[in-house]
Structures are given as structure tokens and as C-alpha cells.
Design a protein around this motif. Sequence first.
Motif, PDB file in Angstrom:
ATOM      1  N   SER A  59       0.823  -1.206   0.000  1.00 58.60           N
ATOM      2  CA  SER A  59       0.000   0.000   0.000  1.00 58.60           C
ATOM      3  C   SER A  59       0.855   1.252   0.000  1.00 58.60           C
ATOM      4  O   SER A  59       0.478   2.276  -0.588  1.00 58.60           O
ATOM      5  CB  SER A  59      -0.922   0.004   1.230  1.00 58.60           C
ATOM      6  N   GLY A  98      -7.941  -5.598  -0.623  1.00 58.38           N
ATOM      7  CA  GLY A  98      -6.876  -5.448   0.363  1.00 58.38           C
ATOM      8  C   GLY A  98      -6.424  -6.761   0.937  1.00 58.38           C
ATOM      9  O   GLY A  98      -7.194  -7.714   1.055  1.00 58.38           O
ATOM     10  N   GLY A 100      -4.318  -8.004   4.343  1.00 54.65           N
ATOM     11  CA  GLY A 100      -3.745  -7.532   5.601  1.00 54.65           C
ATOM     12  C   GLY A 100      -4.829  -6.912   6.454  1.00 54.65           C
ATOM     13  O   GLY A 100      -6.026  -7.082   6.219  1.00 54.65           O
ATOM     14  N   ASN A 101      -4.408  -6.186   7.464  1.00 58.61           N
ATOM     15  CA  ASN A 101      -5.339  -5.571   8.408  1.00 58.61           C
ATOM     16  C   ASN A 101      -5.808  -4.218   7.880  1.00 58.61           C
ATOM     17  O   ASN A 101      -5.070  -3.232   7.915  1.00 58.61           O
ATOM     18  CB  ASN A 101      -4.661  -5.404   9.770  1.00 58.61           C
ATOM     19  N   PHE A 102      -7.043  -4.172   7.385  1.00 59.08           N
ATOM     20  CA  PHE A 102      -7.611  -2.929   6.873  1.00 59.08           C
ATOM     21  C   PHE A 102      -8.690  -2.386   7.815  1.00 59.08           C
ATOM     22  O   PHE A 102      -9.634  -1.749   7.381  1.00 59.08           O
ATOM     23  CB  PHE A 102      -8.181  -3.141   5.475  1.00 59.08           C
ATOM     24  N   ALA A 110      -6.552   0.548  10.624  1.00 56.11           N
ATOM     25  CA  ALA A 110      -5.807  -0.366   9.753  1.00 56.11           C
ATOM     26  C   ALA A 110      -4.334  -0.376  10.147  1.00 56.11           C
ATOM     27  O   ALA A 110      -3.830   0.556  10.782  1.00 56.11           O
ATOM     28  CB  ALA A 110      -5.965   0.091   8.301  1.00 56.11           C
ATOM     29  N   THR A 116       0.419  -3.460   4.882  1.00 56.28           N
ATOM     30  CA  THR A 116      -0.712  -3.940   4.083  1.00 56.28           C
ATOM     31  C   THR A 116      -0.378  -3.932   2.589  1.00 56.28           C
ATOM     32  O   THR A 116       0.494  -3.207   2.132  1.00 56.28           O
ATOM     33  CB  THR A 116      -1.952  -3.072   4.327  1.00 56.28           C
TER      34      THR A 116
END
Length: 817
Positions: A59, A98, A100-102, A110, A116
Motif C-alpha cells: 500500500s 486489500g 492484511g489488516n484494513f 488499519a 498492508t
Amino acid sequence: MSQITIEEELKKSYLEYSLSVIIGRAIPDVRDGLKPVHRRILYAMHELGNSYNRAYKKSARVVGDVIGKYHPHGDSAVYDALVRMAQEFSMRDPLVDGQGNFGSIDGDAAAAMRYTEARMSKLSSEFLADLEKKTVDFRDNYDNSLQEPSVLPTKVPNLLLNGTSGIAVGMATNIPPHNLGELIDGTAHLLDNPDCEIADLTDFIKGPDFPTGALCFGGQGLREAYETGRGSIKIRGVLHVEESKTGRQSIVITEIPYALNKSNLVEKIAQLVGEGKIEGVSDLRDESDRKGIRIVIDLKKGAIADIIINSLYKFTQLESSFGINMMAVSGNRPMLMNLKQVLSAFLEHRREVIIRRTRFDLDKCEKRAHILEGLRIALDNIDEVVRIIRASRSGDDARIALMERFELSKVQAQAILDMRLQRLTNLEHEKLLEEYAEILKKIEYFNSILANEEVLKGVIRDELAEIKENYSTPRKTVLMDQNPDDIDIEDLIPDEDAVITLSRRGYIKRTPLSNYQKQKRGGKGIAGVQTKDGDFIRTFLTTTNHQFLLLFTSKGKMFKIKVHQVPEASRIARGAHIANLLPLEKDETIATAMTMREFEEERFFLFVTKNGMIKRSSIALYRNCRQSGIRAVAMRDDDQLITVQEVQADSEAVLVTKDGTSIRFSCHDARPMGRVASGVKGIALRPGDEVVSGVVTGDPERVQLFTVSQGGYGKRTEIDQHRLQTRGGKGIISMRVTAKTGKVLGAIMVSPEDEVVLLTSGNKIIRMGVKDVSLVGRATQGVRLVRMDDGDFAVGFDLVQDAGDEGGSEFEGEEIE
């Protein structure tokens, strides 16, 4: 050097700033439904080749490209926008895939952008399709070093699909998400019927479709939004009741309103349970997981689930309003648009994109057809072509010779020279002719699109159908016809007898009348409210749950709530403070309280103040009461409102003072006045005296005046012993006041069949029949009603109407802090 005023410069600068915020940041374009930051994110990912069928990219790399090339703002703003585009609970159809942790629906942030990864979703590819075919205008980026699209050639009506919200300068936008399949159907209908009404479109586009599901109550508010661009709807969470094997019930919340933080909802429910505003809950837990939301509220045995459900809707954001404001940029200026205008703008955009794409493809096909025409001539005359080429000294000579011999263009001659020898085979010759024939068909088709509006509509229609087939999903939000305001909690609450108590310090509660037992006169009473030192009960009312509780303050204001809205507590509990229910001012107390079902024109309120002022006003003037209260009577600074009674035009009233004086007069003597009038004199008080009660006569069954003193003495007197006088006089003796009896506490009208409940400052309660109290003369002191401990005194009493002997017992309860 020219001079300008600072006012003109500030005005010019602020207008430019406002336009920049509106057009360049906060308000989306009606054509692609995107704000500049979202458009730039998708374009940067497109340029990176970060499409749905390729590997994820960090990202941070996407954000870096966006802020470095197109969006000269902070990286956190860009990353926050990218994160939201990937959240399934924020976007009806996410535009970013996405990894990962969003973030979460609980409000968790996030992970940092370096952790991410992201890529465009498959739907996003439809936003950028045909971008390379000059379908939209490009403009310089912020430093004029690169070009970026001013709008995306989207095939998706994204403004309504994913909705948007934004606050600009002097305006804002708030558009709910919708279902893609319904939008496509509505758009196709508008394409075929451009003169259709908005009501026709709503046959296809039923209403918002939120990613979190829930129930949507549209009604008139939704119709106004679609017709005018502004309106309001209500959203309710979805829940159901489960029953365990032991018979205990649980309320399970499975869907919550759009944009609601689930964690905050759980905390709010826990807070309301702790404050006693939601009763009957034994446990609360969040069992949500990757499969969906599941908030479980376990109920106590005997609790009514429907009442708790309605309390959840009333006191929490499980029911919330969504204000629709369909503001979008159209023609480079912000406009408030209705449903038809939004869809029409999208269709016009699609027309322009298809026309520009067709022209691009047509130009490309014509160029290719031109070359193929030259190659066909060369193959038909291959021997002569070879001879010319072999006889030429250079490529330029060969090109010129071919152009002169076969009347070819420079491009055609060059294509012949560039042709590989393998094209001379029969198979390649046939392929070339097939390609040429195919190109001619395309040219004909493209020309028909540009020349025939119906063919163009057919292209748009086919593309819309393809989008629907590939990307539409079932509706998540259930649309409800019934207005949630039509569901009244009173329908779920029995209209049972109740007792309202209010202490001197403002603690109020509601208790079932059956919790008090009937006793004989002279009894010691049962344990009452547990109050703190210096506090005691001052108001005691018997009523029913469905009536209005009217609370009049010492400063002459009136508040109106339902009896069942008063928190219920046990007989010995202190209750909740009145400040939790009413917005009282400093030093403002509740002077008197009464209950009522209807506010009729021919009925009147009689206001009585401490200084002997009275006012008669129509009850209908008090029908509408704001939550912040209304002014009920104008008060002088040294006066206080002590009581309000309901009267008829021909009623008679009796004012009783603390020194035992009374006056009886006709209410006709006080002409009807407005709501905020101050009134007229009711009794001429002697020095040091003040009015303590105002009662109304006229009930043929209640013709006796029941008077109680602070020392616990009371008596019954025939009302006829109090002669009728003109208001404003000094009155006559009503009760002989001595040191033993104490000052007069108050008086009410009774019949021998009535019952009375008396409270003392020592928190003792006694319930007795009126016939147990002696009927005596007007100037007597009466008999002892209750034995009190040293230092105690009577603080309140009230009539219990039509009550039997419940034969109750001691009722234990916890004190409410």
C-alpha cells in the motif's frame, strides 16, 4: 502599483479556496461518483499495473505514487481513503482488494501502509476500461509534469452504488449506497424512457442497500430524497430472540446500521443497563467473528423481550437516522440532484465515452484498412512489386516507384516494403483478406453507432446488462413499509396502577401500586424509600403506566413525559435523579406533578402560587410540549408555583394556607388567560402565611375536604362548611393549628369509600381508608393519622382511587445510587 482593499482580496481568496475544496476534495463528480483522491488512487494503481488479476503491491507504494504524482496532500489522508475503499463494511462494492489488516467495524485502525498490500478489485477494472482510447479528457497534474484523467470512463453508476459523504465549504454531501442490480435496471429503464417520472424509477431502485444490511424505513423521507435530493430515512439493526433449553431468552443482534461502530454500540448498551434505563438484562457479550455480527443480550427471568428491544431502538444507535443530501459536481459546479438527474448524468457520460471510444476505434480501423488495401494490391501484383523493388537503388526509390505505379499512399507503400516474405504464401494471403473483410465490418458498425442513436443506446444497454450479470449481488438491506415511529412501546406495556414518588432532592421512581399493603389507621407503617440524610419524599402520586406525567417546576415551566418512561424501582429504592429525565435549570425544582391522558379545549388548568396568585388556562394550550419544556405560567421573582389542578369552567376551588386558613371561590372569577400570563390574586394572605394547597370541588361523590397537618393529624370536613366567597378575600378558618398538629401540610377532596396513602420524613408509608378518619367540624384540629418517631413529620399524601386490599408484605429492594 495598483492597490486593492483587503476586503476584496480576502473575498477573492476565500472564494477560490471554497471552490478548490468543493471541486477538488469534498464533493464527488456525478459521472464516476469519485472524489479526486479516489480517482487518483485508482489511476495510480492502473498505471502501476496493480490490477485484480496481478500480484498485490504494498500500500505504501500506491500511496507514494499518488502523493508524488497526482495528489499533493498528506500520505495519511490518501491511505485512509484507500483503506475505506477496501472495507466491505464501508463500501457496498469495494473498489480495492486489500490484503492484511484494513481495520474493523469496531473502529480498529488499519495497519500501517508498509504492512498492508492492495490491488484493484475486479469491479474497479470497469472504471478504467477504455481509458487509453481517449474516452475522457486529461489534465495536468499539480506540477504540470504529468497528465491525469479529469474523470474515469466508468461503466458503473458509482455515485449511487457506493454512496459518499463529505463536508465542503458551505455545503455537504451524504449519499447512501444502493444495489448494483437495481441501479442497472433503473438506468436501463431511463435509457429506454427518457421522459419517465421519478416514481417509475423507484419501481426498480427500491431504496438504499447498505453493506451492513439492517432494516431501512424510507417512506416519505426517501421519496423526498429521490425527488428533491434531500430527505431522511431511518435505519434499524436486525435482531431476533433466542430461547435456551432452560427457558431463558436472549436478544441477538446480527446486523447494525450503516457506519455504526459496533464496539461503541456494545458499550452504550452496557452503560444504559448500568444506569437502569434498560432493565431486565443479566448479561451482555459480543460473539462476533469472521462469519458476521452477533451481539448477545441475555435477559433475566420474567423480562419482556419486546420492551427491551424497543428500549434498544430508543436509547441506542441501533436505530439511527440517515440524512440524504445528493450533492455532486456536474458541469464543474456543485448541484443538488434528484434520482433522475443523477442517472441521466451517468447515461450522458456513457454516451460521450462510447462516442469517443468509437471514434478512436474507427480511426484505428480505418488506418488499418488503408494499409490492408495496399497489401492486397501488392499481393495481387506480387511479381511486378518484386521487380520494382529489385530495380530500385534504395528504399525511398522503391517506395516512390510503388506509389506512382499503383497509386498508393506513403503509408501503404511503406507497409509493402515492411512486409515479410512469409506473407506471400497462400495461407497468409487468405488471412489478410479475412482481416480486411473483418475490418470493413467493424468500420461499418462504428459508423452506425455514430450515426444512429438507437444503435448507441443498444451498446449502452448491452454494457449495462453485462455489468449486472458479472457484478450484481443480492440485496442486503431489507426495505420496510411501516414507519418505525408507528411502533409504540405502550402497546407492549400493560396499563397497570403505579406509584410515582419524587424526593426533595429530586430522586424519582415508578413502583407498582401492589407493592404497598393496606393498614388500619394508627398503624406504624411499612418501610418506604431509602433516602440519604437530609432527603425525604415530597411528592407521591398514584397513576397508571399509559398516562402523561406533567411536571411543573417552581419557576413555572412544564415538562411532559409518559409514566412508563419514569425508571421503575422497588419500594425502598431511592430511584433516579430527575436531572436524568429533564433539563432543569440551577435551583429549579419540581413544584407539583399530575397525570393526564388527553388535552381538551374545554378543560382548564388552575395554577396556584405560594403568594396566593391563581391563573386559569385552557389545557389545550399545553398539548405540545418540547423536550426542553415550555413556560406554563409567568412567575414573579419572590413567588413559586406550588400546585396545578384540572378544573371545568363551572368548577369551584379551595385554597388552603399553612396557618389553617382557606377560601372557596368559583373558577369563573378567574377569566381564562394565555399560557405565559401571570394570573390574578386568589387569596389575601396574612403576614408570614402562604398557600400550601389548591383543591377543586364539584365531584358529587367527593364532597369532603380531607386536611392533613405536618404533625400527622388529619380530619374530614363537609365542603359545605366552607362558604363560597369571592376570590381575593382573606378566607376563613379551615383547621385549627396548634403546636401538636403542626402547620397544615395540604388538603384534598375525598369520599368515605376512598383510601389515602401517607408518607413521613422517616420514610414510613401508611395506607388507610378515609372512613377510618373522623368527620369533624371546620375549625377543629382532627385526629392522629400515624404515629411518628421523634423529629419526624408528615411530608406527603395522596388519594388511592378504586384500590382493593392487596394484602401485601414487606418488599425488599436495593438502593439505587
